[in-house]
Design an enzyme around this catalytic site. Structure first.
Site, mmCIF file in Angstrom:
data_model
loop_
_atom_site.group_PDB
_atom_site.id
_atom_site.type_symbol
_atom_site.label_atom_id
_atom_site.label_comp_id
_atom_site.label_asym_id
_atom_site.label_seq_id
_atom_site.Cartn_x
_atom_site.Cartn_y
_atom_site.Cartn_z
ATOM 1 N N GLU A 3 3.038 43.191 21.805
ATOM 2 C CA GLU A 3 2.925 42.026 20.928
ATOM 3 C C GLU A 3 4.090 41.083 21.232
ATOM 4 O O GLU A 3 4.810 41.266 22.215
ATOM 5 C CB GLU A 3 2.888 42.488 19.475
ATOM 6 N N HIS A 103 0.485 52.584 40.287
ATOM 7 C CA HIS A 103 0.073 51.650 39.242
ATOM 8 C C HIS A 103 0.476 50.203 39.546
ATOM 9 O O HIS A 103 0.177 49.312 38.752
ATOM 10 C CB HIS A 103 0.661 52.074 37.895
ATOM 11 N N ARG A 122 -3.725 50.644 32.999
ATOM 12 C CA ARG A 122 -5.091 50.514 32.474
ATOM 13 C C ARG A 122 -5.835 49.297 33.022
ATOM 14 O O ARG A 122 -7.007 49.113 32.717
ATOM 15 C CB ARG A 122 -5.036 50.466 30.945
ATOM 16 N N LYS A 168 -9.606 30.150 4.608
ATOM 17 C CA LYS A 168 -10.272 31.264 5.272
ATOM 18 C C LYS A 168 -10.781 32.274 4.251
ATOM 19 O O LYS A 168 -10.026 32.775 3.428
ATOM 20 C CB LYS A 168 -9.307 31.956 6.243
ATOM 21 N N ARG A 278 -9.396 49.398 14.450
ATOM 22 C CA ARG A 278 -7.982 49.751 14.513
ATOM 23 C C ARG A 278 -7.649 50.610 13.303
ATOM 24 O O ARG A 278 -8.478 50.823 12.434
ATOM 25 C CB ARG A 278 -7.100 48.500 14.500
#
Length: 292
Positions: A3, A103, A122, A168, A278
């Protein structure tokens, strides 16, 4: 997924070590790592060869290296461009040796002999070249132009975001994760911000007061600054800085990953529930669920 704090840690490392240097060799080891660059691997490597890195920047979870227009060694007259880097789930920008060479998806040799590697176990992340465009008073790469400002952006306007959130009619956590509302916040820091603001993630954004929404956004900024100071949150070896070192903010988390442990504020047992594929972690006493 890294993040904002984790990406900013990487950006700062690149700022310190690669700005002012020129790429003398570039190799794409896995085509998936450049799938976002529509012209293909050969075009990306040709355009990077001889390019001088003039700066670094970031918005939300995206970072980019600004490249000098028309590097003198190539004779090109390209518009100002940026090398956009998305770390995806496990991407790493590493300087020097890498622990798992298998990788490494892209490598670039700089003019001082340093090797800049993009490793990605990944393969969800990647590099792409993009033109820089002017959007809302800032210059950003075109693929990033749709993203909202993040809470650590000097031009982040809390009042404007509150106004958007007040319109919202879905869960506040869903809105925090929407990168077109506010960028940079992912699952970990959304849970941390909501815990600090004493707001349950299932609360409908439009039902929250301006003060509550302001508290959530302020908490998001605060917790990400604290995480940044500790090198970010690393639960495994995938989230590291340019020198391969992990952050340690995971030891300071108040909500995320603490199911079954006692709330550090009131002592209630922390809970986990599913949300948008999640896990959400919260205190049932400090953050009561909204009534149906």
């Amino acid at each position: 997924m890294p993040e904002l704090p984790e990406v900013e840690v990487v950006r700062r490392g690149l700022q310190d070590h690669v700005v002012g240097k020129t790429m003398t060799a570039v190799r794409v080891h896995h085509p998936r790592a450049v799938r976002r660059h529509e012209a293909g691997p050969a075009d990306l490597t040709a355009r990077l060869l001889g390019a001088r890195i003039s700066g670094t920047d970031r918005r939300g979870k995206y970072l980019w290296l600004t490249l000098d227009a028309g590097a003198p060694t190539t004779g090109r007259d390209d518009p100002d461009t940026a090398l956009v880097v998305h770390l995806g789930m496990s991407g790493q920008m590493l300087l020097g040796g890498v622990p798992r060479a298998e990788h490494v998806r892209i490598s670039a040799v700089l003019d001082d002999g340093t090797v800049l590697s993009f490793a990605d176990q990944r393969t969800f992340g990647g590099w792409q070249l993009a033109d820089l465009v002017s959007v809302d008073g800032s210059v950003v790469p075109a693929p990033v132009a749709h993203l909202a400002r993040d809470p650590l952006d000097p031009l982040f306007d809390v009042d404007s975001v509150i106004k958007v959130l007040r319109g919202k009619h879905s869960e506040i956590k869903r809105q925090l994760l929407d990168q077109q509302v506010v960028s940079g916040i992912g699952n970990i820091y959304a849970d941390e911000a909501l815990w600090r603001a004493k707001v349950h993630g299932a609360r409908v954004a439009a039902t929250l007061t301006r003060r509550q929404l302001g508290a959530v956004l302020d908490a998001a900024a605060d917790v990400m600054r604290e995480a940044l100071a500790k090198g970010g949150t690393s639960f495994d070896s995938l989230y590291v800085n340019v020198n391969g070192q992990s952050g340690y903010f995971d030891r300071s988390l108040d909500a995320y990953g603490r199911e079954g442990e006692h709330c550090r504020r009131c002592g209630a047992v922390m809970r986990r529930e599913k949300f948008m594929n999640r896990s959400s972690f919260y205190c049932p006493r400090c953050q009561p669920r909204p009534r149906r």
